[in-house]
Write an enzyme that holds these catalytic residues in place. Structure first.
Site, PDB file in Angstrom:
ATOM      1  N   TYR A   1       0.810  -1.222   0.000  1.00 54.42           N
ATOM      2  CA  TYR A   1       0.000   0.000   0.000  1.00 54.42           C
ATOM      3  C   TYR A   1       0.842   1.270   0.000  1.00 54.42           C
ATOM      4  O   TYR A   1       0.329   2.358  -0.212  1.00 54.42           O
ATOM      5  CB  TYR A   1      -0.967   0.004   1.198  1.00 54.42           C
ATOM      6  CG  TYR A   1      -2.008  -1.103   1.135  1.00 54.42           C
ATOM      7  CD1 TYR A   1      -2.217  -1.811  -0.046  1.00 54.42           C
ATOM      8  CD2 TYR A   1      -2.761  -1.452   2.228  1.00 54.42           C
ATOM      9  CE1 TYR A   1      -3.146  -2.829  -0.126  1.00 54.42           C
ATOM     10  CE2 TYR A   1      -3.708  -2.479   2.160  1.00 54.42           C
ATOM     11  CZ  TYR A   1      -3.885  -3.157   0.984  1.00 54.42           C
ATOM     12  OH  TYR A   1      -4.803  -4.168   0.896  1.00 54.42           O
TER      13      TYR A   1
ATOM     14  N   LYS B   1       4.340 -15.177   1.501  1.00 49.96           N
ATOM     15  CA  LYS B   1       4.364 -15.935   0.243  1.00 49.96           C
ATOM     16  C   LYS B   1       5.815 -16.051  -0.223  1.00 49.96           C
ATOM     17  O   LYS B   1       6.199 -15.502  -1.263  1.00 49.96           O
ATOM     18  CB  LYS B   1       3.505 -15.213  -0.821  1.00 49.96           C
ATOM     19  CG  LYS B   1       2.009 -15.324  -0.585  1.00 49.96           C
ATOM     20  CD  LYS B   1       1.433 -16.687  -0.966  1.00 49.96           C
ATOM     21  CE  LYS B   1       1.444 -16.893  -2.463  1.00 49.96           C
ATOM     22  NZ  LYS B   1       0.996 -18.288  -2.783  1.00 49.96           N
TER      23      LYS B   1
ATOM     24  N   ASP C   1      -1.717 -18.025   1.489  1.00 43.86           N
ATOM     25  CA  ASP C   1      -2.913 -18.628   0.881  1.00 43.86           C
ATOM     26  C   ASP C   1      -3.357 -19.863   1.671  1.00 43.86           C
ATOM     27  O   ASP C   1      -4.554 -20.092   1.876  1.00 43.86           O
ATOM     28  CB  ASP C   1      -2.682 -18.965  -0.604  1.00 43.86           C
ATOM     29  CG  ASP C   1      -1.403 -19.738  -0.859  1.00 43.86           C
ATOM     30  OD1 ASP C   1      -0.535 -19.772   0.037  1.00 43.86           O
ATOM     31  OD2 ASP C   1      -1.253 -20.318  -1.951  1.00 43.86           O
TER      32      ASP C   1
ATOM     33  N   ASP D   1      -4.771  -7.405   5.493  1.00 39.64           N
ATOM     34  CA  ASP D   1      -6.045  -6.789   5.110  1.00 39.64           C
ATOM     35  C   ASP D   1      -7.062  -7.883   4.770  1.00 39.64           C
ATOM     36  O   ASP D   1      -8.202  -7.874   5.224  1.00 39.64           O
ATOM     37  CB  ASP D   1      -5.779  -5.894   3.884  1.00 39.64           C
ATOM     38  CG  ASP D   1      -6.875  -4.870   3.675  1.00 39.64           C
ATOM     39  OD1 ASP D   1      -7.869  -4.894   4.427  1.00 39.64           O
ATOM     40  OD2 ASP D   1      -6.745  -4.049   2.745  1.00 39.64           O
TER      41      ASP D   1
ATOM     42  N   ASP E   1     -10.275  -9.648   7.236  1.00 39.09           N
ATOM     43  CA  ASP E   1     -11.676  -9.608   6.782  1.00 39.09           C
ATOM     44  C   ASP E   1     -12.268 -11.017   6.763  1.00 39.09           C
ATOM     45  O   ASP E   1     -13.433 -11.220   7.098  1.00 39.09           O
ATOM     46  CB  ASP E   1     -11.781  -9.004   5.375  1.00 39.09           C
ATOM     47  CG  ASP E   1     -11.964  -7.492   5.420  1.00 39.09           C
ATOM     48  OD1 ASP E   1     -11.675  -6.902   6.487  1.00 39.09           O
ATOM     49  OD2 ASP E   1     -12.388  -6.893   4.413  1.00 39.09           O
TER      50      ASP E   1
END
Ligand code: NAD
Length: 370
Positions: free
Chosen positions: A142, A193, A226, A250, A254
């Site tokens: 970001y 990752k 993942d 993020d 959620d």
């Protein structure tokens, strides 16, 4: 009597609606408690753009620097969809986090027993769930440069975001993870990752080294982000603290939100480094949800995430553990009595709006405190 200074930044959409319910509780503590809260309020996001042309003024930033803790509502909405990217409402929040160097975002996902049926997962997977997602908040995708959309010679466009992390940034979030785990069930999962991203390789390396040097008393597990997303819906109770970068955090937070029934239930805290003299961290507390334009102005928003965020401020910034426990117990009690906002509505429960839920939680606090 100790006075605690809080800055309220209600923002846009449902932000002011849920903040009004926080103020209801603050007024109660000011009237009845052994503590005093000194409140200041300022504009941020779209509301600030409307007044000053910028989502975060220097005045608001000055107030934020001076406050012991900041309580934030939400920013954004379709009204400001067309403003320049650099001054969109969300840029105000991102700048505030950056200026105060709030690099550690704590997102607890707790499943209240009364809400276990509201989750999309079966009760046995979520009842009693208590996990903490720790998201790095001031680095990564970001903020990395270049971040741009360029038009190529062919006329085609190309968009670029850049993911950047330094050793120092990973080390300091690792320390927060290990510290938090020690106060919980002593287990950290570090999600990245490393199989496809260089930032993941460094993240893994620095987490491992920091753990070996400073936190061998804590269990550290590495997991691909993942796979972590998958495990969160397969068997969420295996986790205690999950630490990850800004982008994965993020998403994973959620996803964790939905395990607890609704995004309207999830509080969060963003903390900075401890002040070398006082040991106090700069801190901003906010619900995980956004400004929810689809329900704004209708009195439908669930105020629990905002109220629980205030509870976190009492716990982490003000040292008011008893009052924080009281708030959590009052939320659990109100839910157990069958009150539900529409986002967490279940059969045979009583549907209430924002203010009624706030009043019911306050009544429960009064009952528990008496
Ligand atoms: P959102 O969280 O605002 O809403 C997603 C869905 O959840 C909507 O259906 C909404 O009605 C519902 N919801 C959210 N909070 C709720 C609550 N307290 N009670 C009941 N239902 C609730 O996310 P979005 O729709 O993706 O974004 C809307 C705006 O908010 C956008 O402008 C976005 O940029 C902004 N946003 C701001 C923040 C922030 O201020 N921290 C975070 C996320 C999104």
């Amino acid at each position: 009597m100790t006075t605690h200074s809080l800055l309220l930044l209600p923002g846009d959409g449902i932000g002011p609606e849920v903040m009004a319910e926080v103020e209801r509780l603050v007024a109660f503590f000011n009237k009845n408690g052994k503590v005093q809260f000194q409140l200041d309020t300022a504009l941020i996001g779209g509301a600030s753009i409307d007044q000053s042309g910028t989502p975060l003024t220097d005045e608001t930033l000055g107030k934020a620097r001076a406050a012991e803790a900041i309580l934030f509502g939400a920013v954004g909405g379709p009204k400001w969809d067309k403003v320049a990217y650099a001054i969109r409402p969300e840029a105000g929040l991102l700048r505030l986090r950056k200026e105060l160097d709030l690099f550690a975002n704590l997102r607890p996902a707790i499943c209240y027993a009364a809400l276990a049926e509201a989750s999309t997962l079966r009760r046995e997977h979520v009842e009693g769930l208590d996990i903490l997602i720790l998201r790095e908040l001031t680095g990564g995708t970001y903020f990395g440069e270049p971040k741009e959309i360029v038009t190529l010679e062919t006329g085609e466009k190309r968009a670029v975001d850049t993911t950047v992390y330094t050793t120092h940034e990973i080390e300091r979030i690792a320390r927060v993870a290990f510290d938090l785990a020690r106060k919980r069930r002593n287990k950290v999962h570090s999600a990245e990752k490393r199989n496809v991203m260089k930032t993941g390789v460094l993240w893994h390396e620095v987490m491992t080294a920091t753990h070996a040097r400073e936190a061998q008393d804590v269990e550290l597990n590495h997991i691909l982000a993942d796979a972590c997303a998958m495990q969160l819906v397969r068997n969420p109770k295996q986790f205690d603290v999950i630490v990850c970068d800004n982008l994965f955090g993020d998403m994973l937070s959620d996803e964790a939100a939905m395990l607890t029934g609704s995004i309207g239930m999830l509080p969060s805290a963003s903390l900075g480094a401890p002040d070398p003299k006082t040991g106090k961290r700069r801190a901003l507390y906010e619900p995980v949800h956004g400004s929810a334009p689809d329900i704004a102005g209708k009195g439908l928003a669930n105020p629990i995430a905002a109220i629980a965020s205030y509870g976190m401020a009492l716990r982490y910034s003000c040292g008011l553990v008893r009052e924080a426990d009281l708030i959590e117990a009052a939320i659990a009690g109100t839910l157990a009595r069958g009150l539900r906002t529409s986002d967490i509505m279940q059969p045979n429960m009583r549907k209430v709006g924002t203010a009624e839920m706030g009043k019911a939680i306050l009544a429960e606090i009064e009952k528990l405190a008496s």
